[in-house]
Scaffold this active site. Sequence first.
Site, short mmCIF file in Angstrom:
data_model
loop_
_atom_site.label_atom_id
_atom_site.label_comp_id
_atom_site.label_asym_id
_atom_site.label_seq_id
_atom_site.Cartn_x
_atom_site.Cartn_y
_atom_site.Cartn_z
N SER A 299 0.81 -1.23 0.00
CA SER A 299 0.00 0.00 0.00
C SER A 299 0.84 1.27 0.00
CB SER A 299 -0.95 0.00 1.20
OG SER A 299 -0.23 -0.13 2.41
N ASP B 278 -3.33 6.32 11.67
CA ASP B 278 -2.45 5.79 10.62
C ASP B 278 -1.15 6.59 10.63
OD1 ASP B 278 -1.12 4.95 8.38
OD2 ASP B 278 -2.81 5.19 7.01
N HIS C 224 1.23 5.33 6.53
CA HIS C 224 1.05 5.93 5.22
C HIS C 224 1.24 7.45 5.32
CE1 HIS C 224 -1.16 2.07 5.12
NE2 HIS C 224 -0.58 1.97 3.94
#
Length: 425
Positions: free
Chosen positions: A153, A401, A404
């Site tokens: 990702s 998160d 990312h």
Amino acid sequence: MKLSCNNNNKACVLQKHKSSIIKFCVMILTTALILRLFLSISSDFPPKFSNSFGVVDSFVPQQVELTTIHHDSYNEKCDLFAGEWIPNPAGPSYTNETCNLIETHQNCMTNGRPDSGYLYWKWSPKNCTLPQFNAQRFLETMRNKKWALIGDSISRNHVQSLVCMLSKVEEAVLFYHDEEYKSKGWRFLSYNLTMYVIWSPFLTKASIYEDINGVSTREIDLHLDKLDTKWTVLYENLDYMIFSTGKWFLKSAKYYERNKVLGCHGCQRQNLADLGFDFAYRKTLRSVLTFIAESNHKGLIFFRTSTPDHFEGGEWSTGGSCTRTVPFKEGEVKLKDLHNILRTIELEEFERAVKRASENGVNLKLLDFMQLSLLRPDGHPGPYRAFQPFAKGKNVKVQNDCLHWCLPGPIDAWNDVIMKMAVNV
């Protein structure tokens, strides 16, 4: 009485010498004053940079403790991967309003992140001039070429950044996606440039069992010696590739070689040897990089090192968060033990493969974004991976998160470096 001079008049000669000495002394004093003034001014640089949420201190160069490697350089002093983040009042080249390709979890501005200072920094390598990404020149140079970013990702995160920056010149046309929209393909029609992202989190064959929320329901079946056909079927027809992997190897998995179970990592209630994720990571990278080094491919292939997370007070599933709003200064942060393990394996396997690649005429280069990323704890979505996470109150429990990257954000600087290496601006 005025003295009349001629070339043979000794008094006149002495007068001329005296005048010259006086002029020389004045010049020296003037130079000294100018130098002193310059030094007093330069002591105030680099300047402090103010933005909407406060003042950022100047950087103090120190040593970040990283496993080191000799990077490809454009001269003996230049290292694109070592440096510091400096203020960039111009800000990003795109926003959430100018690019509609940003996925929800990285769209921090739309999701309500209240501060914006993380947008106003640029990467400044040591002893290098690094121009910011030039979308027009990139598209012209890459006319009729095919790119692919292959990995997990973070590669999807990265490709959005790259396509958003290019879309400032021409809108990308989505022509392909898999069922889950994890692998995609875009074209820039005027330039016949194709850009893929191929979701292959292990780079080798893997059977992944997850529920609709992405939570594993059983151990992954991971074949360490079988490359993932998602990318191998395209490999020969691609001109540029960026391979990367990393964090998925921490998941519970059974390891296979020649279709036989070797052992596992994190498996329970099974009579299997726990070989550890590092065993599988090294085996996998050796399989992938050996394939590349022996492939006789004539394009340009990058191997990107894994990037660190910035969870504090816990991890992804244990309440970790990332609330910092400015970059780290060098020396303020060290790699976590886990990242050091991944990094050591990556660099050792790359060094092994790049020698073989050179012998075979394969152009394999390292994208070592570890330090660049390590210094940016402020660039993650944190709670703003979801839309308006605190709409029901500041004390609501939310998922953070810290792995990312916000878009736009620090990951955009990766493209500055890639352009320098691929286009050689």
